[in-house]
Scaffold this active site. Structure first.
Site, PDB file in Angstrom:
ATOM      1  N   ASP A 259      11.821  35.846 -46.093  1.00 26.04           N
ATOM      2  CA  ASP A 259      10.796  35.839 -45.435  1.00 26.04           C
ATOM      3  C   ASP A 259       9.743  35.118 -46.305  1.00 26.04           C
ATOM      4  OD1 ASP A 259       9.212  37.308 -47.584  1.00 26.04           O
ATOM      5  OD2 ASP A 259       9.458  39.214 -46.723  1.00 26.04           O
TER       6      ASP A 259
ATOM      7  N   TYR B 246       8.637  51.090 -53.147  1.00 27.06           N
ATOM      8  CA  TYR B 246       8.330  50.636 -54.344  1.00 27.06           C
ATOM      9  C   TYR B 246       8.677  51.507 -55.335  1.00 27.06           C
ATOM     10  CZ  TYR B 246       5.256  46.902 -52.615  1.00 27.06           C
ATOM     11  OH  TYR B 246       4.762  45.871 -51.941  1.00 27.06           O
TER      12      TYR B 246
ATOM     13  N   VAL C  47       7.606  32.410 -42.277  1.00 28.85           N
ATOM     14  CA  VAL C  47       8.024  32.429 -40.984  1.00 28.85           C
ATOM     15  C   VAL C  47       7.066  32.492 -39.930  1.00 28.85           C
ATOM     16  CG1 VAL C  47       9.820  33.065 -39.352  1.00 28.85           C
ATOM     17  CG2 VAL C  47      10.310  33.164 -42.060  1.00 28.85           C
TER      18      VAL C  47
ATOM     19  N   HIS D  44       7.019  37.277 -51.447  1.00 27.04           N
ATOM     20  CA  HIS D  44       5.882  38.342 -50.891  1.00 27.04           C
ATOM     21  C   HIS D  44       4.796  37.545 -50.134  1.00 27.04           C
ATOM     22  CE1 HIS D  44       5.065  42.546 -52.049  1.00 27.04           C
ATOM     23  NE2 HIS D  44       3.966  42.401 -51.149  1.00 27.04           N
TER      24      HIS D  44
ATOM     25  N   SER E  53       6.905  50.319 -44.440  1.00 28.60           N
ATOM     26  CA  SER E  53       6.394  49.914 -45.797  1.00 28.60           C
ATOM     27  C   SER E  53       6.123  51.116 -46.630  1.00 28.60           C
ATOM     28  CB  SER E  53       5.016  49.329 -45.743  1.00 28.60           C
ATOM     29  OG  SER E  53       4.231  49.092 -46.798  1.00 28.60           O
TER      30      SER E  53
ATOM     31  N   THR F 178      11.679  46.682 -53.072  1.00 25.51           N
ATOM     32  CA  THR F 178      10.712  45.419 -53.318  1.00 25.51           C
ATOM     33  C   THR F 178      10.548  45.318 -54.926  1.00 25.51           C
ATOM     34  OG1 THR F 178       9.776  45.588 -51.238  1.00 25.51           O
ATOM     35  CG2 THR F 178       8.857  44.380 -52.900  1.00 25.51           C
TER      36      THR F 178
ATOM     37  N   LYS G  66      14.528  43.158 -52.533  1.00 22.48           N
ATOM     38  CA  LYS G  66      13.560  42.146 -52.133  1.00 22.48           C
ATOM     39  C   LYS G  66      12.790  41.279 -53.134  1.00 22.48           C
ATOM     40  CE  LYS G  66       9.805  42.039 -48.583  1.00 22.48           C
ATOM     41  NZ  LYS G  66       8.454  41.928 -49.180  1.00 22.48           N
TER      42      LYS G  66
HETATM   43  C1  FNR Z   1       2.885  42.784 -47.732  1.00 28.85           C
HETATM   44  N1  FNR Z   1       3.999  42.598 -48.010  1.00 28.85           N
HETATM   45  C2  FNR Z   1       4.668  43.855 -48.593  1.00 28.85           C
HETATM   46  N2  FNR Z   1       5.953  43.900 -48.872  1.00 28.85           N
HETATM   47  C3  FNR Z   1       6.587  45.102 -49.279  1.00 28.85           C
HETATM   48  O1  FNR Z   1       7.612  45.055 -49.749  1.00 28.85           O
HETATM   49  N3  FNR Z   1       5.891  46.242 -49.166  1.00 28.85           N
HETATM   50  C4  FNR Z   1       4.588  46.191 -48.748  1.00 28.85           C
HETATM   51  O2  FNR Z   1       3.831  47.351 -48.777  1.00 28.85           O
HETATM   52  C5  FNR Z   1       3.817  44.827 -48.332  1.00 28.85           C
HETATM   53  N4  FNR Z   1       2.675  45.013 -48.008  1.00 28.85           N
HETATM   54  C6  FNR Z   1       1.965  43.833 -47.385  1.00 28.85           C
HETATM   55  C7  FNR Z   1       0.906  43.692 -47.111  1.00 28.85           C
HETATM   56  C8  FNR Z   1       0.132  42.600 -46.661  1.00 28.85           C
HETATM   57  C9  FNR Z   1      -1.202  42.521 -46.039  1.00 28.85           C
HETATM   58  C10 FNR Z   1       1.171  41.439 -46.685  1.00 28.85           C
HETATM   59  C11 FNR Z   1       0.373  40.196 -46.114  1.00 28.85           C
HETATM   60  C12 FNR Z   1       2.365  41.309 -47.235  1.00 28.85           C
HETATM   61  C13 FNR Z   1       5.029  41.536 -48.022  1.00 28.85           C
HETATM   62  C14 FNR Z   1       5.770  41.295 -46.989  1.00 28.85           C
HETATM   63  O3  FNR Z   1       6.602  42.235 -46.658  1.00 28.85           O
HETATM   64  C15 FNR Z   1       6.525  39.896 -46.689  1.00 28.85           C
HETATM   65  O4  FNR Z   1       7.257  39.613 -47.783  1.00 28.85           O
HETATM   66  C16 FNR Z   1       5.580  38.675 -46.496  1.00 28.85           C
HETATM   67  O5  FNR Z   1       4.243  38.981 -45.639  1.00 28.85           O
HETATM   68  C17 FNR Z   1       6.301  37.594 -45.829  1.00 28.85           C
HETATM   69  O6  FNR Z   1       5.369  36.613 -45.672  1.00 28.85           O
HETATM   70  P1  FNR Z   1       4.510  36.119 -44.362  1.00 28.85           P
HETATM   71  O7  FNR Z   1       5.279  36.226 -43.232  1.00 28.85           O
HETATM   72  O8  FNR Z   1       3.321  37.002 -44.264  1.00 28.85           O
HETATM   73  O9  FNR Z   1       4.126  34.650 -44.533  1.00 28.85           O
END
Ligand code: FNR
Length: 427
Positions: free
Chosen positions: A355, A159, A358, A324, A135, A185, A300
Protein backbone atom coordinates in the site's frame (compact mmCIF):
# COMPACT_ATOMS: atom_id res chain seq x y z
CA UNK A 1 -16.74 -16.52 -41.59
CA UNK A 2 -17.84 -17.56 -38.12
CA UNK A 3 -19.39 -15.08 -35.71
CA UNK A 4 -17.71 -14.29 -32.39
CA UNK A 5 -19.64 -15.78 -29.45
CA UNK A 6 -21.73 -13.30 -27.45
CA UNK A 7 -19.93 -12.87 -24.18
CA UNK A 8 -20.86 -11.40 -20.86
CA UNK A 9 -19.41 -7.86 -21.02
CA UNK A 10 -18.03 -8.23 -17.46
CA UNK A 11 -18.56 -5.96 -14.47
CA UNK A 12 -16.24 -3.18 -15.63
CA UNK A 13 -18.01 -2.60 -18.94
CA UNK A 14 -21.41 -2.80 -17.26
CA UNK A 15 -20.26 -0.16 -14.81
CA UNK A 16 -19.00 2.06 -17.60
CA UNK A 17 -22.26 1.71 -19.53
CA UNK A 18 -24.27 2.41 -16.37
CA UNK A 19 -22.36 5.63 -15.64
CA UNK A 20 -22.66 6.84 -19.25
CA UNK A 21 -26.37 6.01 -19.49
CA UNK A 22 -27.04 7.93 -16.30
CA UNK A 23 -25.13 10.78 -17.88
CA UNK A 24 -27.54 10.74 -20.81
CA UNK A 25 -30.35 11.29 -18.26
CA UNK A 26 -28.38 14.17 -16.81
CA UNK A 27 -27.08 12.45 -13.70
CA UNK A 28 -23.46 12.77 -12.65
CA UNK A 29 -21.78 10.30 -10.26
CA UNK A 30 -22.38 11.27 -6.60
CA UNK A 31 -18.81 10.39 -5.73
CA UNK A 32 -16.37 12.02 -8.15
CA UNK A 33 -14.14 9.58 -10.00
CA UNK A 34 -11.42 12.18 -10.25
CA UNK A 35 -9.45 11.75 -7.04
CA UNK A 36 -8.45 15.38 -6.68
CA UNK A 37 -12.14 16.33 -6.83
CA UNK A 38 -13.03 13.51 -4.44
CA UNK A 39 -10.42 14.80 -1.98
CA UNK A 40 -11.79 18.35 -2.23
CA UNK A 41 -15.33 17.09 -1.62
CA UNK A 42 -14.12 15.11 1.41
CA UNK A 43 -12.36 18.19 2.76
CA UNK A 44 -15.62 20.15 2.55
CA UNK A 45 -17.51 17.37 4.35
CA UNK A 46 -15.03 17.18 7.26
CA UNK A 47 -13.76 19.45 10.00
CA UNK A 48 -10.47 21.17 9.20
CA UNK A 49 -8.66 19.22 11.88
CA UNK A 50 -10.26 15.93 10.84
CA UNK A 51 -9.27 16.40 7.21
CA UNK A 52 -5.72 17.36 8.19
CA UNK A 53 -5.44 14.14 10.19
CA UNK A 54 -6.71 12.03 7.29
CA UNK A 55 -4.87 13.66 4.42
CA UNK A 56 -1.60 14.60 6.08
CA UNK A 57 1.79 12.93 6.13
CA UNK A 58 4.94 13.20 8.20
CA UNK A 59 7.39 16.10 8.04
CA UNK A 60 7.62 17.86 4.69
CA UNK A 61 5.33 15.20 3.23
CA UNK A 62 7.99 14.26 0.70
CA UNK A 63 7.15 10.56 1.03
CA UNK A 64 3.47 11.31 0.51
CA UNK A 65 4.39 12.97 -2.80
CA UNK A 66 6.97 10.33 -3.69
CA UNK A 67 4.43 7.51 -3.29
CA UNK A 68 2.60 8.95 -6.29
CA UNK A 69 5.70 9.97 -8.24
CA UNK A 70 7.14 6.46 -7.99
CA UNK A 71 3.94 4.90 -9.36
CA UNK A 72 4.08 7.42 -12.20
CA UNK A 73 7.63 6.41 -13.11
CA UNK A 74 6.48 2.84 -13.78
CA UNK A 75 4.91 2.50 -17.22
CA UNK A 76 2.71 -0.30 -18.52
CA UNK A 77 3.52 -1.76 -21.95
CA UNK A 78 0.25 -3.13 -23.36
CA UNK A 79 0.22 -6.28 -25.53
CA UNK A 80 -2.19 -6.85 -28.43
CA UNK A 81 -4.31 -9.64 -29.97
CA UNK A 82 -4.43 -11.86 -26.89
CA UNK A 83 -8.18 -12.60 -26.48
CA UNK A 84 -9.17 -10.61 -23.43
CA UNK A 85 -12.91 -11.17 -23.93
CA UNK A 86 -13.15 -12.88 -20.53
CA UNK A 87 -11.16 -11.22 -17.77
CA UNK A 88 -10.49 -12.90 -14.43
CA UNK A 89 -9.34 -10.30 -11.89
CA UNK A 90 -9.49 -12.64 -8.92
CA UNK A 91 -6.57 -13.26 -6.58
CA UNK A 92 -5.97 -15.91 -3.96
CA UNK A 93 -4.76 -15.08 -0.46
CA UNK A 94 -4.27 -17.74 2.22
CA UNK A 95 -6.40 -20.27 0.38
CA UNK A 96 -9.32 -17.92 -0.36
CA UNK A 97 -10.27 -16.30 -3.65
CA UNK A 98 -11.25 -12.67 -3.85
CA UNK A 99 -12.84 -11.05 -6.90
CA UNK A 100 -10.26 -8.26 -7.18
CA UNK A 101 -6.79 -7.49 -5.82
CA UNK A 102 -7.98 -4.72 -3.47
CA UNK A 103 -8.35 -4.75 0.32
CA UNK A 104 -9.41 -1.92 2.61
CA UNK A 105 -6.34 -0.73 4.50
CA UNK A 106 -6.71 -0.35 8.26
CA UNK A 107 -7.55 3.31 8.85
CA UNK A 108 -8.07 4.56 12.36
CA UNK A 109 -10.53 7.18 13.62
CA UNK A 110 -12.93 6.91 10.66
CA UNK A 111 -15.49 8.83 12.75
CA UNK A 112 -13.61 11.92 11.56
CA UNK A 113 -14.89 11.16 8.05
CA UNK A 114 -18.44 10.02 8.82
CA UNK A 115 -20.59 9.22 11.86
CA UNK A 116 -21.12 5.63 10.64
CA UNK A 117 -17.34 5.25 10.42
CA UNK A 118 -16.05 1.65 10.34
CA UNK A 119 -19.55 0.24 10.23
CA UNK A 120 -20.27 1.92 6.89
CA UNK A 121 -16.91 0.77 5.54
CA UNK A 122 -17.57 -2.79 6.73
CA UNK A 123 -20.99 -2.90 5.04
CA UNK A 124 -19.54 -1.50 1.82
CA UNK A 125 -16.63 -3.95 1.87
CA UNK A 126 -18.96 -6.89 2.40
CA UNK A 127 -21.32 -5.73 -0.37
CA UNK A 128 -18.40 -5.45 -2.81
CA UNK A 129 -16.70 -8.65 -1.55
CA UNK A 130 -13.57 -6.69 -0.68
CA UNK A 131 -11.69 -7.85 2.44
CA UNK A 132 -11.54 -5.24 5.18
CA UNK A 133 -8.70 -4.91 7.67
CA UNK A 134 -10.13 -3.67 10.97
CA UNK A 135 -7.93 -0.99 12.50
CA UNK A 136 -6.60 -1.24 16.03
CA UNK A 137 -7.63 2.44 16.27
CA UNK A 138 -11.14 1.94 14.92
CA UNK A 139 -14.13 4.04 15.92
CA UNK A 140 -16.43 1.01 16.13
CA UNK A 141 -15.58 -2.24 17.95
CA UNK A 142 -14.53 -5.09 15.67
CA UNK A 143 -17.44 -7.28 16.81
CA UNK A 144 -20.03 -4.78 15.57
CA UNK A 145 -18.32 -4.46 12.20
CA UNK A 146 -17.94 -8.23 11.86
CA UNK A 147 -21.63 -8.71 12.63
CA UNK A 148 -22.48 -6.40 9.73
CA UNK A 149 -20.32 -8.34 7.27
CA UNK A 150 -21.90 -11.82 7.17
CA UNK A 151 -19.27 -14.28 6.02
CA UNK A 152 -17.26 -11.61 4.18
CA UNK A 153 -13.52 -11.58 4.69
CA UNK A 154 -12.07 -9.44 7.48
CA UNK A 155 -8.64 -9.27 9.06
CA UNK A 156 -7.49 -7.51 12.22
CA UNK A 157 -4.63 -5.02 12.38
CA UNK A 158 -2.73 -4.98 15.64
CA UNK A 159 -0.62 -2.30 17.25
CA UNK A 160 1.53 -4.22 19.69
CA UNK A 161 0.73 -2.72 23.07
CA UNK A 162 3.07 -2.68 26.05
CA UNK A 163 0.45 -4.90 27.71
CA UNK A 164 0.82 -8.52 26.56
CA UNK A 165 -2.53 -9.24 28.15
CA UNK A 166 -4.20 -6.64 25.94
CA UNK A 167 -2.46 -8.04 22.84
CA UNK A 168 -3.79 -11.49 23.72
CA UNK A 169 -7.26 -10.09 24.30
CA UNK A 170 -7.35 -8.23 20.94
CA UNK A 171 -6.13 -11.31 19.08
CA UNK A 172 -8.64 -13.55 20.86
CA UNK A 173 -11.49 -11.16 20.02
CA UNK A 174 -10.36 -10.99 16.39
CA UNK A 175 -10.44 -14.78 16.14
CA UNK A 176 -13.82 -14.94 17.86
CA UNK A 177 -15.43 -12.46 15.44
CA UNK A 178 -14.24 -14.29 12.38
CA UNK A 179 -11.11 -12.41 11.34
CA UNK A 180 -8.99 -14.66 9.18
CA UNK A 181 -5.57 -12.98 9.51
CA UNK A 182 -3.66 -10.73 11.89
CA UNK A 183 -1.71 -7.81 10.43
CA UNK A 184 0.89 -6.44 12.82
CA UNK A 185 1.84 -2.89 11.99
CA UNK A 186 5.53 -2.43 12.77
CA UNK A 187 6.16 1.12 11.56
CA UNK A 188 4.25 3.03 14.25
CA UNK A 189 6.15 2.28 17.44
CA UNK A 190 5.87 6.06 17.83
CA UNK A 191 3.74 8.56 15.94
CA UNK A 192 5.52 10.29 13.07
CA UNK A 193 6.19 14.06 13.19
CA UNK A 194 2.95 15.18 11.54
CA UNK A 195 3.15 18.87 10.94
CA UNK A 196 -0.49 19.52 9.96
CA UNK A 197 -1.69 17.89 13.19
CA UNK A 198 1.00 19.58 15.29
CA UNK A 199 0.03 22.99 13.90
CA UNK A 200 -3.54 22.37 15.03
CA UNK A 201 -2.36 20.79 18.28
CA UNK A 202 -4.73 18.00 17.33
CA UNK A 203 -4.54 14.32 18.22
CA UNK A 204 -7.98 12.68 17.99
CA UNK A 205 -7.17 10.01 20.58
CA UNK A 206 -6.94 12.68 23.30
CA UNK A 207 -10.62 13.41 22.64
CA UNK A 208 -11.48 9.74 23.01
CA UNK A 209 -11.78 9.18 19.24
CA UNK A 210 -10.40 6.01 17.67
CA UNK A 211 -10.36 4.11 20.95
CA UNK A 212 -13.32 1.78 20.38
CA UNK A 213 -11.26 -1.44 20.35
CA UNK A 214 -9.91 -0.42 23.76
CA UNK A 215 -13.03 0.85 25.47
CA UNK A 216 -14.86 -2.34 24.41
CA UNK A 217 -12.10 -4.57 25.75
CA UNK A 218 -12.46 -6.35 29.11
CA UNK A 219 -8.71 -6.35 29.81
CA UNK A 220 -8.41 -2.64 29.01
CA UNK A 221 -11.44 -1.53 30.98
CA UNK A 222 -10.50 -3.67 34.01
CA UNK A 223 -7.17 -1.82 34.18
CA UNK A 224 -8.93 1.56 34.30
CA UNK A 225 -9.92 1.04 37.90
CA UNK A 226 -6.28 1.30 38.87
CA UNK A 227 -5.31 4.00 36.37
CA UNK A 228 -4.94 7.68 37.24
CA UNK A 229 -7.37 10.42 36.34
CA UNK A 230 -6.31 11.18 32.81
CA UNK A 231 -4.61 13.97 30.98
CA UNK A 232 -4.93 17.46 32.29
CA UNK A 233 -4.19 19.91 29.49
CA UNK A 234 -1.39 22.30 30.53
CA UNK A 235 -2.62 25.84 31.16
CA UNK A 236 -5.67 25.07 33.29
CA UNK A 237 -9.35 25.27 32.38
CA UNK A 238 -10.00 27.04 29.06
CA UNK A 239 -13.15 27.03 26.86
CA UNK A 240 -11.34 24.67 24.46
CA UNK A 241 -10.51 22.30 27.32
CA UNK A 242 -14.19 22.23 28.33
CA UNK A 243 -15.19 21.50 24.72
CA UNK A 244 -12.61 18.71 24.68
CA UNK A 245 -14.12 17.20 27.83
CA UNK A 246 -17.56 17.24 26.24
CA UNK A 247 -16.23 15.54 23.09
CA UNK A 248 -14.51 12.95 25.22
CA UNK A 249 -17.72 12.27 27.15
CA UNK A 250 -19.60 11.85 23.87
CA UNK A 251 -16.99 9.51 22.40
CA UNK A 252 -16.90 7.21 25.41
CA UNK A 253 -19.44 4.35 25.51
CA UNK A 254 -22.59 5.04 27.54
CA UNK A 255 -24.46 8.23 28.33
CA UNK A 256 -22.58 11.46 27.67
CA UNK A 257 -24.10 13.08 30.79
CA UNK A 258 -22.89 10.27 33.03
CA UNK A 259 -19.51 10.26 31.28
CA UNK A 260 -19.07 13.96 32.02
CA UNK A 261 -19.21 13.20 35.73
CA UNK A 262 -17.13 10.02 35.47
CA UNK A 263 -13.35 9.79 35.69
CA UNK A 264 -13.36 6.77 33.33
CA UNK A 265 -13.15 8.55 29.94
CA UNK A 266 -10.09 10.52 31.02
CA UNK A 267 -8.56 7.46 32.63
CA UNK A 268 -9.08 5.58 29.35
CA UNK A 269 -7.19 8.21 27.37
CA UNK A 270 -4.34 8.19 29.86
CA UNK A 271 -4.16 4.40 29.90
CA UNK A 272 -4.21 4.32 26.09
CA UNK A 273 -1.32 6.78 25.90
CA UNK A 274 0.66 4.66 28.35
CA UNK A 275 0.22 1.36 26.58
CA UNK A 276 -0.67 1.79 22.91
CA UNK A 277 2.71 0.93 21.44
CA UNK A 278 5.94 -0.77 22.29
CA UNK A 279 9.05 0.82 20.76
CA UNK A 280 11.23 -1.88 22.38
CA UNK A 281 9.73 -4.55 20.09
CA UNK A 282 12.21 -6.82 18.28
CA UNK A 283 12.07 -9.86 16.02
CA UNK A 284 12.45 -12.01 19.14
CA UNK A 285 8.97 -10.95 20.31
CA UNK A 286 7.20 -12.49 17.31
CA UNK A 287 7.02 -16.04 18.76
CA UNK A 288 4.77 -14.63 21.51
CA UNK A 289 2.21 -13.61 18.90
CA UNK A 290 2.66 -16.88 17.04
CA UNK A 291 1.83 -18.66 20.29
CA UNK A 292 -1.46 -16.75 20.59
CA UNK A 293 -3.03 -17.69 17.28
CA UNK A 294 -3.02 -20.10 14.38
CA UNK A 295 -4.25 -17.39 12.00
CA UNK A 296 -1.85 -16.18 9.31
CA UNK A 297 0.32 -13.32 10.61
CA UNK A 298 1.33 -10.53 8.22
CA UNK A 299 3.95 -7.90 9.04
CA UNK A 300 3.00 -4.43 7.80
CA UNK A 301 5.55 -1.70 7.18
CA UNK A 302 8.35 -3.72 5.56
CA UNK A 303 10.51 -1.61 3.23
CA UNK A 304 13.97 -3.23 3.33
CA UNK A 305 14.75 -6.57 1.64
CA UNK A 306 16.73 -7.66 4.72
CA UNK A 307 13.60 -7.16 6.83
CA UNK A 308 11.67 -9.21 4.28
CA UNK A 309 14.24 -12.01 4.74
CA UNK A 310 13.94 -11.69 8.54
CA UNK A 311 10.16 -11.87 8.24
CA UNK A 312 10.54 -15.14 6.34
CA UNK A 313 13.04 -16.50 8.88
CA UNK A 314 10.69 -15.63 11.73
CA UNK A 315 7.78 -17.47 10.17
CA UNK A 316 5.65 -14.56 8.95
CA UNK A 317 2.86 -15.76 6.68
CA UNK A 318 2.83 -12.58 4.62
CA UNK A 319 4.15 -9.02 4.52
CA UNK A 320 2.73 -5.64 3.64
CA UNK A 321 5.19 -3.36 1.88
CA UNK A 322 4.11 0.03 3.19
CA UNK A 323 5.34 3.39 4.40
CA UNK A 324 2.00 4.01 6.13
CA UNK A 325 0.88 6.36 3.38
CA UNK A 326 3.83 8.69 4.08
CA UNK A 327 2.74 9.31 7.66
CA UNK A 328 5.72 7.94 9.54
CA UNK A 329 9.24 8.49 8.12
CA UNK A 330 9.34 11.54 5.90
CA UNK A 331 11.90 10.84 3.19
CA UNK A 332 11.21 7.11 3.29
CA UNK A 333 11.34 5.19 0.03
CA UNK A 334 8.07 4.87 -1.93
CA UNK A 335 6.62 1.45 -1.31
CA UNK A 336 6.39 0.64 -5.04
CA UNK A 337 10.15 1.35 -5.33
CA UNK A 338 10.83 -0.88 -2.32
CA UNK A 339 8.86 -3.75 -3.85
CA UNK A 340 11.20 -5.26 -6.52
CA UNK A 341 14.13 -6.11 -4.20
CA UNK A 342 11.69 -7.34 -1.56
CA UNK A 343 9.92 -9.57 -4.11
CA UNK A 344 13.32 -10.98 -5.07
CA UNK A 345 14.13 -11.69 -1.41
CA UNK A 346 10.78 -13.38 -0.77
CA UNK A 347 10.95 -15.44 -3.98
CA UNK A 348 7.23 -16.24 -4.00
CA UNK A 349 7.35 -18.09 -0.65
CA UNK A 350 4.73 -15.91 1.08
CA UNK A 351 2.27 -13.32 -0.27
CA UNK A 352 3.38 -9.72 -0.51
CA UNK A 353 0.77 -7.00 -0.20
CA UNK A 354 1.49 -3.35 -0.89
CA UNK A 355 0.00 0.00 0.00
CA UNK A 356 0.81 3.73 0.03
CA UNK A 357 -0.28 5.75 -2.95
CA UNK A 358 -2.58 3.23 -4.67
CA UNK A 359 -5.12 5.45 -6.42
CA UNK A 360 -6.30 3.53 -9.48
CA UNK A 361 -6.43 0.29 -11.41
CA UNK A 362 -3.10 1.00 -13.08
CA UNK A 363 -1.37 1.23 -9.68
CA UNK A 364 -2.69 -2.18 -8.68
CA UNK A 365 -1.56 -3.56 -12.05
CA UNK A 366 1.94 -2.13 -11.55
CA UNK A 367 2.20 -3.54 -8.01
CA UNK A 368 1.12 -6.99 -9.22
CA UNK A 369 3.58 -6.80 -12.13
CA UNK A 370 6.39 -6.16 -9.63
CA UNK A 371 5.51 -9.09 -7.40
CA UNK A 372 2.62 -8.11 -5.10
CA UNK A 373 -0.33 -10.45 -4.68
CA UNK A 374 -2.78 -7.68 -3.72
CA UNK A 375 -2.92 -4.03 -2.69
CA UNK A 376 -4.44 -2.07 0.17
CA UNK A 377 -6.34 1.15 -0.45
CA UNK A 378 -6.22 3.80 2.26
CA UNK A 379 -7.29 7.42 1.91
CA UNK A 380 -9.48 7.05 -1.22
CA UNK A 381 -12.02 4.89 0.59
CA UNK A 382 -12.02 7.24 3.57
CA UNK A 383 -12.71 10.16 1.20
CA UNK A 384 -15.61 8.20 -0.31
CA UNK A 385 -16.86 7.60 3.24
CA UNK A 386 -16.68 11.32 4.04
CA UNK A 387 -18.61 12.26 0.91
CA UNK A 388 -21.39 9.65 0.94
CA UNK A 389 -20.99 7.14 3.79
CA UNK A 390 -21.42 3.47 2.93
CA UNK A 391 -22.55 4.29 -0.62
CA UNK A 392 -19.45 6.43 -1.08
CA UNK A 393 -17.11 3.61 -0.08
CA UNK A 394 -18.97 1.26 -2.43
CA UNK A 395 -18.57 3.70 -5.31
CA UNK A 396 -14.83 4.02 -4.73
CA UNK A 397 -14.42 0.24 -4.56
CA UNK A 398 -16.49 -0.35 -7.69
CA UNK A 399 -14.52 2.23 -9.60
CA UNK A 400 -11.20 0.72 -8.55
CA UNK A 401 -12.33 -2.78 -9.53
CA UNK A 402 -13.64 -1.62 -12.92
CA UNK A 403 -10.54 0.45 -13.62
CA UNK A 404 -8.32 -2.53 -12.77
CA UNK A 405 -10.30 -4.93 -14.95
CA UNK A 406 -10.12 -2.62 -17.97
CA UNK A 407 -6.44 -1.81 -17.44
CA UNK A 408 -5.63 -5.51 -17.21
CA UNK A 409 -7.61 -6.41 -20.32
CA UNK A 410 -6.35 -3.46 -22.36
CA UNK A 411 -2.78 -4.35 -21.37
CA UNK A 412 -3.40 -7.77 -22.94
CA UNK A 413 -3.82 -9.85 -19.78
CA UNK A 414 -6.87 -12.09 -19.39
CA UNK A 415 -6.01 -12.97 -15.79
CA UNK A 416 -3.83 -11.78 -12.93
CA UNK A 417 -1.43 -14.67 -13.59
CA UNK A 418 -0.54 -13.07 -16.94
CA UNK A 419 0.63 -9.85 -15.28
CA UNK A 420 4.39 -9.91 -14.79
CA UNK A 421 7.60 -7.89 -14.98
CA UNK A 422 7.41 -7.86 -18.79
CA UNK A 423 4.11 -5.92 -18.49
CA UNK A 424 6.15 -2.87 -17.41
CA UNK A 425 8.84 -0.74 -19.02
CA UNK A 426 10.29 0.20 -15.63
CA UNK A 427 11.72 3.59 -14.75
C1 FNR B 1 -3.68 5.05 8.48
N1 FNR B 1 -2.94 3.86 8.46
C2 FNR B 1 -3.06 2.96 9.49
N2 FNR B 1 -2.35 1.81 9.46
C3 FNR B 1 -2.51 0.90 10.44
O1 FNR B 1 -1.85 -0.15 10.40
N3 FNR B 1 -3.37 1.14 11.47
C4 FNR B 1 -4.09 2.27 11.58
O2 FNR B 1 -4.86 2.45 12.50
C5 FNR B 1 -3.92 3.24 10.56
N4 FNR B 1 -4.58 4.43 10.63
C6 FNR B 1 -4.49 5.32 9.60
C7 FNR B 1 -5.22 6.49 9.66
C8 FNR B 1 -5.19 7.37 8.59
C9 FNR B 1 -6.00 8.62 8.66
C10 FNR B 1 -4.42 7.08 7.44
C11 FNR B 1 -4.41 7.98 6.24
C12 FNR B 1 -3.66 5.94 7.41
C13 FNR B 1 -2.13 3.52 7.29
C14 FNR B 1 -2.94 2.74 6.26
O3 FNR B 1 -3.21 1.45 6.72
C15 FNR B 1 -2.19 2.58 4.94
O4 FNR B 1 -0.90 2.07 5.16
C16 FNR B 1 -2.08 3.91 4.16
O5 FNR B 1 -3.23 4.69 4.31
C17 FNR B 1 -1.86 3.60 2.70
O6 FNR B 1 -1.62 4.74 1.99
P1 FNR B 1 -2.72 5.53 1.14
O7 FNR B 1 -3.52 4.53 0.33
O8 FNR B 1 -3.56 6.28 2.12
O9 FNR B 1 -1.85 6.39 0.30
Amino acid sequence: MSEAPRLDPGPARLRQIDVYLRGVRGRRPVVPLDLARLERRARRAMSRRGFAYLAGGAGLESTLVENRAAFERQRIVPRMLRDVSARDTSVELFGRRHPSPFLLAPIGVLELAHADADLAAARAAAAERVPMIFSNQASVPMERCAAAMGDSERWFQLYWSTSDELVASFVGRAEACGCSAIVVTLDTTMLGWRIRDLDYGYLPFLLGKGLAQYTSDPVFTAALDQAGDGTAAPGGVTPAAVRALVQLARAYPGSAAANLRSRLPRAAVRRFLEIYSRPSLTWDDLPYLRGLTRLPILLKGILHPDDARLALEHGADGIVVSNHGGRQVDGAIASIDALPPIAAAIGGRIPILLDSGVRGGADAFKALALGASAVLVGRPFAYGLAVAGEAGVREVLRNLAADFELTMGLAGCASVAEIGPSSLAGP
